[in-house]
Design an enzyme around this catalytic site. Sequence first.
Site, PDB file in Angstrom:
ATOM      1  N   SER A   1      -6.176  40.367  38.817  1.00 38.03           N
ATOM      2  CA  SER A   1      -6.868  39.105  38.946  1.00 38.03           C
ATOM      3  C   SER A   1      -6.522  38.333  40.222  1.00 38.03           C
ATOM      4  O   SER A   1      -7.204  37.377  40.577  1.00 38.03           O
ATOM      5  CB  SER A   1      -6.515  38.226  37.733  1.00 38.03           C
ATOM      6  OG  SER A   1      -5.123  37.873  37.740  1.00 38.03           O
TER       7      SER A   1
ATOM      8  N   SER B   1      -2.306  42.737  37.866  1.00 36.35           N
ATOM      9  CA  SER B   1      -2.988  41.748  38.708  1.00 36.35           C
ATOM     10  C   SER B   1      -2.355  41.474  40.055  1.00 36.35           C
ATOM     11  O   SER B   1      -2.963  40.810  40.900  1.00 36.35           O
ATOM     12  CB  SER B   1      -3.140  40.431  37.940  1.00 36.35           C
ATOM     13  OG  SER B   1      -4.034  40.587  36.873  1.00 36.35           O
TER      14      SER B   1
ATOM     15  N   LYS C   1      -2.011  31.450  44.390  1.00 33.49           N
ATOM     16  CA  LYS C   1      -3.068  31.692  43.413  1.00 33.49           C
ATOM     17  C   LYS C   1      -3.346  30.393  42.649  1.00 33.49           C
ATOM     18  O   LYS C   1      -2.417  29.658  42.309  1.00 33.49           O
ATOM     19  CB  LYS C   1      -2.611  32.809  42.479  1.00 33.49           C
ATOM     20  CG  LYS C   1      -3.633  33.342  41.504  1.00 33.49           C
ATOM     21  CD  LYS C   1      -3.033  34.528  40.741  1.00 33.49           C
ATOM     22  CE  LYS C   1      -3.986  35.132  39.735  1.00 33.49           C
ATOM     23  NZ  LYS C   1      -3.379  36.306  39.045  1.00 33.49           N
TER      24      LYS C   1
END
Length: 467
Positions: free
Chosen positions: A156, A180, A83
């Site tokens: 997310s 997330s 990420k």
Amino acid sequence: MSQPADLHYASLLEVSGLLASRALSPVELTEAMLDRIGKVDSSLHSYLSVTSQSALDEAKIAESEIAAGRHRGPLHGVPIAIKDLFWTKGVPSTFGSVAYKDFIANQDATIVHRLKMAGAVILGRLHLHEGAFGEHHPALDKCLNPWNADYWPGGSSSGSGAATAAGLCFASLGTDTGGSIRFPSAANGVTGLKVTWGRTSRYGVFPLADSLDTIGPMARDAADTAAMLAAFAGPDPSDPTSLTAPVPDYLAALDGILGARGVRIGVDESYIETGVDAETVAAIRAAIEVFRDLGATIVPMRVPDRRAATEGQMMITDTESFSFHKPVYEADPSKFGPQLAKAMERGRSYDPLTLAKAYITRDRFKGELLRAFEGIDAIASPVYPMVGARYDEMDGHLADLVNFLGFTSPYNVSGSPSITFPVGLAKVGMPIGMQLIGPHLSEAGLLKTAHAFQQATDWHLKRPPLN
């Protein structure tokens, strides 16, 4: 050497075995993955940047080390992705925001360093909601769900879920402050682990809310998730909030289809059913029966009321997010997208007494949940209330965040670990996920239990209908 057409969907551990035996070349595998990213991701946008040259360099080093008999372990030579909020020396990070597009770290995050030491090949940096919060920045392409582009890919860690599901990496890193890791794992039909707060280092990771943030692995099954976690869990001198508890051998703890035997799974029928759509409820009930057949004990119980904890999580997130972004935000608010900007405006508006109540509520819920775990090893739970969420319906869901976050945020408040994995496919063709929530530091048991389920079912083997 020739490769099977669907090698990109092999498990991480399958690929690891081929690499260790030299039946598969790390360089050729990395080249194949980079080629697939080039062909597939132009429509998915799961990557914000692909670090092709450094990935090939890492693959060449892995190949020479394996050939020389210096095999480092399950991740050696395996292409993964991270990420885009982890520091990586010399590589730009965006944090999903144009406000940080020029940030270049001068050292690796602890977790990135540990993955490199394990020999992993890092293919690139994955898309995320801006600041790990509510939506993609308007200036960046939306990450799309590989199962159906009309549906939300979760957030997310949207890119982590989409890329892992689409065979664009063999595993990925995500973060979880309010759901997330769990949302994109459920939305994309992959397995993700939200760890106990402090189980993994947060040093060198852009924060959303320091006192809630966790870092965890996402993969296509529980065994691969265990292999990832084993590479980076544990205390870190650079992060004084990291836990010093010993790290178990997560892979050795797996026990095949016998892993659920004797596990006590708590089931609160009202909790599972209330406000949750019928297909999700049916899939979770069917999964509970699988666990029963595998030798688990299903224990009726009551989950503590979660509304105040969810509201508290939202307040804490808003305030701690503003605390981090304050200098950059106040210098130029126009660089931030509307959702994150609204959160920060809320964060700086809360009066001290309201905020104090949120932190007190957190401690109370943590204690209530600790009592709820007496006599059980895990709680069965939905991840969110509906089968998937269409992108064109997200405004409505975000308008009722307390309901939408009600199955995830409370367990950030409590600091509890949770594993999410697929348990069905809806009529619309989207994956259905469930989570097992455990007491602190029960990651090994959660992984073992989910792995047993995956030995008895094939939901984790379903693949999105990509051309």
